[in-house]
Every structure is written in structure tokens, then in C-alpha cells.
Design a protein around this motif. Structure first.
Motif, mmCIF file in Angstrom:
data_model
loop_
_atom_site.group_PDB
_atom_site.id
_atom_site.type_symbol
_atom_site.label_atom_id
_atom_site.label_comp_id
_atom_site.label_asym_id
_atom_site.label_seq_id
_atom_site.Cartn_x
_atom_site.Cartn_y
_atom_site.Cartn_z
ATOM 1 N N THR A 77 48.635 42.967 34.118
ATOM 2 C CA THR A 77 48.374 43.139 35.508
ATOM 3 C C THR A 77 48.212 41.972 35.997
ATOM 4 N N LYS A 78 48.818 41.518 37.051
ATOM 5 C CA LYS A 78 47.766 40.424 37.931
ATOM 6 C C LYS A 78 48.059 40.876 39.439
ATOM 7 N N LEU A 79 46.587 40.650 39.943
ATOM 8 C CA LEU A 79 46.472 41.214 41.497
ATOM 9 C C LEU A 79 45.670 40.181 42.132
ATOM 10 N N SER A 80 45.906 39.994 43.539
ATOM 11 C CA SER A 80 45.132 39.185 44.315
ATOM 12 C C SER A 80 44.641 39.724 45.652
ATOM 13 N N ASN A 81 43.721 39.559 45.873
ATOM 14 C CA ASN A 81 42.994 39.898 47.221
ATOM 15 C C ASN A 81 42.504 38.883 47.931
ATOM 16 N N PHE A 88 40.920 35.860 45.746
ATOM 17 C CA PHE A 88 40.457 36.494 44.702
ATOM 18 C C PHE A 88 41.578 36.944 43.692
ATOM 19 N N ASP A 89 41.658 36.307 42.447
ATOM 20 C CA ASP A 89 42.757 36.580 41.280
ATOM 21 C C ASP A 89 41.997 37.501 40.358
ATOM 22 N N LEU A 90 42.888 38.386 39.922
ATOM 23 C CA LEU A 90 42.322 39.155 38.796
ATOM 24 C C LEU A 90 43.572 39.437 37.708
ATOM 25 N N GLN A 91 43.252 39.210 36.485
ATOM 26 C CA GLN A 91 44.215 39.615 35.477
ATOM 27 C C GLN A 91 43.711 40.595 34.482
ATOM 28 N N LYS A 92 44.389 41.425 34.136
ATOM 29 C CA LYS A 92 43.906 42.373 33.287
ATOM 30 C C LYS A 92 44.936 43.004 32.202
ATOM 31 N N LEU A 93 44.653 43.552 31.299
ATOM 32 C CA LEU A 93 45.436 44.512 30.558
ATOM 33 C C LEU A 93 45.095 45.987 30.860
ATOM 34 N N ASP A 94 46.153 46.602 30.914
ATOM 35 C CA ASP A 94 45.969 48.121 31.241
ATOM 36 C C ASP A 94 46.739 49.020 30.112
ATOM 37 N N ALA A 95 46.199 50.242 29.982
ATOM 38 C CA ALA A 95 46.740 50.815 28.771
ATOM 39 C C ALA A 95 46.570 52.435 29.250
ATOM 40 N N PRO A 96 47.555 52.904 30.220
ATOM 41 C CA PRO A 96 47.345 54.104 30.742
ATOM 42 C C PRO A 96 47.876 55.178 29.566
ATOM 43 N N TYR A 117 41.248 46.270 30.666
ATOM 44 C CA TYR A 117 40.337 45.063 29.991
ATOM 45 C C TYR A 117 40.576 43.987 30.706
ATOM 46 N N VAL A 118 39.586 43.413 31.209
ATOM 47 C CA VAL A 118 39.708 42.280 32.258
ATOM 48 C C VAL A 118 39.967 40.932 31.390
ATOM 49 N N VAL A 119 40.903 40.147 31.770
ATOM 50 C CA VAL A 119 41.103 39.164 30.980
ATOM 51 C C VAL A 119 40.773 37.737 31.480
ATOM 52 N N ASP A 120 40.678 37.769 33.180
ATOM 53 C CA ASP A 120 40.292 36.541 33.604
ATOM 54 C C ASP A 120 40.261 37.010 35.237
ATOM 55 N N LEU A 123 38.147 33.211 41.743
ATOM 56 C CA LEU A 123 37.901 33.248 43.312
ATOM 57 C C LEU A 123 37.852 31.741 43.728
ATOM 58 N N GLU A 124 38.818 31.438 44.535
ATOM 59 C CA GLU A 124 38.895 30.110 45.117
ATOM 60 C C GLU A 124 37.620 29.236 45.569
ATOM 61 N N ASP A 125 37.374 28.333 44.702
ATOM 62 C CA ASP A 125 36.221 27.393 45.106
ATOM 63 C C ASP A 125 35.011 27.839 44.604
ATOM 64 N N VAL A 126 34.856 28.986 43.911
ATOM 65 C CA VAL A 126 33.574 29.512 43.659
ATOM 66 C C VAL A 126 33.628 30.018 42.056
ATOM 67 N N GLU A 127 32.447 29.374 41.382
ATOM 68 C CA GLU A 127 32.439 29.764 39.956
ATOM 69 C C GLU A 127 31.816 31.249 40.019
ATOM 70 N N LEU A 128 32.525 32.046 39.169
ATOM 71 C CA LEU A 128 32.060 33.477 38.827
ATOM 72 C C LEU A 128 31.583 33.701 37.300
ATOM 73 N N SER A 129 30.443 34.570 37.421
ATOM 74 C CA SER A 129 30.000 35.146 35.946
ATOM 75 C C SER A 129 31.242 35.780 35.363
ATOM 76 N N ASP A 130 31.076 36.346 34.268
ATOM 77 C CA ASP A 130 31.607 37.239 33.407
ATOM 78 C C ASP A 130 31.553 38.670 34.158
ATOM 79 N N VAL A 131 32.705 39.323 34.068
ATOM 80 C CA VAL A 131 32.441 40.766 34.537
ATOM 81 C C VAL A 131 31.296 41.660 33.967
ATOM 82 N N SER A 132 30.803 42.692 34.339
ATOM 83 C CA SER A 132 29.630 43.326 33.840
ATOM 84 C C SER A 132 30.147 43.771 32.624
#
Length: 195
Positions: A77-81, A88-96, A117-120, A123-132
Motif C-alpha cells: 500500500t502507498k498513501l500520501s497526505n 507525507f508519503d507512507l509505504q507499507k505491507l498490509d495483511a488483513p 508493517y511500515v516499509v518507508d 516527508l518532503e524536505d524533512v529528515e524523519l526518524s524510524d517509526v516507533s
């Protein structure tokens, strides 16, 4: 009255072609929703980001148990907000893991846990930490129609808890620890094809 009879005949006619056998297949569709609020020091500073369409593609299996069925899926799954013009882009693997109930003919309802499971994250022009937490659990429920090997469903998904990512290098003029919840709330429309 004629319209009602036509609908009844159509439903009765499709009972024989409803997808009720065991098997597996492919699926793809659109995701509409948003990740969580942008927070600073635990307080919301941007509420309800601008939602954009995302997408998913994956595979599923189906085990028919009479009027009830089990349907595990795995999908990318790829999402953007957008937060004040910053994407902000989010790439993940989903297993319903869905348990469904055949209501009448091709119509069915389902619900179950959704593993993520969050793959990546980006956020445009911002360095992010790993998800919690790379791995989280949510829930999905919805309704669908199967006609032969083709199916369409609409579902709602929500996480059970927050899963935040923090800003490391903040190029946005906000002070203090800033986080975004990566567990989305979304409406999902999917097409599936049983092979």
C-alpha cells in the motif's frame, strides 16, 4: 413494483454465479484517508491533513466454510497526505485476516484484524526518524459483492493505537519534538479476481 421484481430476479439469477469456492487470486484498488495529526510536544498543531488517493496491490486466499469464509490477504500500500503544502508519503505491507459471512447470493460482509508493517516514510524536505513500531495491528470491516471470479468490496480500516514517526531535521518552522501518526484511518475500495 416492476422494479422490485426485476431486482429480485436479478439477485436470484446471480446466486448461482457467486464466488463461493476455495481459492486464491489477485486484488488492487484505491485507498482514501489520512494519517494522523501533526503534533508538537503532544499537542495537535495540524489537524486532519489534506487527504489524497493512495493505492494497493496484492494477493488473497479464500477458505470457504459454508456460509462463513476465511480470507487472508497480503498487499503493498502507498498513501500520501499533505500538511500545509508538505507531502507525507507512507509505504507499507498490509495483511488483513478477514472472516466473512455470505448474506444472500453474491453479497457478503466481513471483518477482522489488519496487520501493518511500515516499509518507508518520507516527508518532503524533512529528515524523519524510524517509526516507533514497524509492526502494528488495526481492524477492517466492510461489504462486498462477488460475481463469478470478479469481486468488489468497500471497507473501513483503523489502527488500534498510534504509531508515530518523529522529525530529526526540521526544515519546517516548528519548534520542539514533532510527530506524525503513521497508522492511517481510511476507506478502501478493492477489485479482486479469483484465479
Amino acid at each position: 413494483m416492476k422494479k422490485f421484481l426485476m431486482i429480485c430476479l436479478l439477485l436470484i439469477g446471480t446466486i448461482g454465479v457467486a464466488q463461493t469456492d476455495d481459492g486464491f487470486g489477485i486484488k488492487a484498488g484505491l485507498n482514501y484517508g489520512s494519517t494522523g495529526d501533526l503534533k508538537e510536544n503532544g499537542s495537535t498543531i495540524i489537524d486532519n491533513p489534506d487527504e489524497k488517493l493512495g493505492y494497493h496491490i496484492g494477493v488473497f486466499g479464500k477458505l470457504d466454510l459454508g456460509p462463513i469464509y476465511l480470507r487472508p490477504e497480503i498487499q503493498y500500500t502507498k498513501l500520501s497526505n499533505e500538511y500545509n503544502g508538505v507531502t507525507f508519503d507512507l509505504q507499507k505491507l498490509d495483511a488483513p485476516i478477514l472472516v466473512g459471512f455470505n448474506i444472500i447470493g453474491p453479497l457478503h460482509v466481513f471483518a477482522g484484524p489488519s496487520l501493518q508493517y511500515v516499509v518507508d516514510t518520507d516527508l518532503e524536505d524533512v529528515e524523519l526518524s524510524d517509526v516507533s513500531e514497524d509492526f502494528t495491528v488495526g481492524a477492517q470491516f466492510g461489504v462486498g459483492v462477488n460475481l463469478g471470479n470478479l469481486g468488489i468490496d468497500v471497507r473501513y480500516e483503523r489502527g488500534f493505537n498510534d504509531n508515530e514517526v518523529s522529525f530529526i531535521n526540521n526544515n519546517i518552522s516548528i519548534g520542539g519534538p514533532v510527530t506524525i501518526d503513521t497508522r492511517p484511518e481510511q476507506i478502501i475500495v478493492a477489485l479482486s479476481f479469483k484465479l
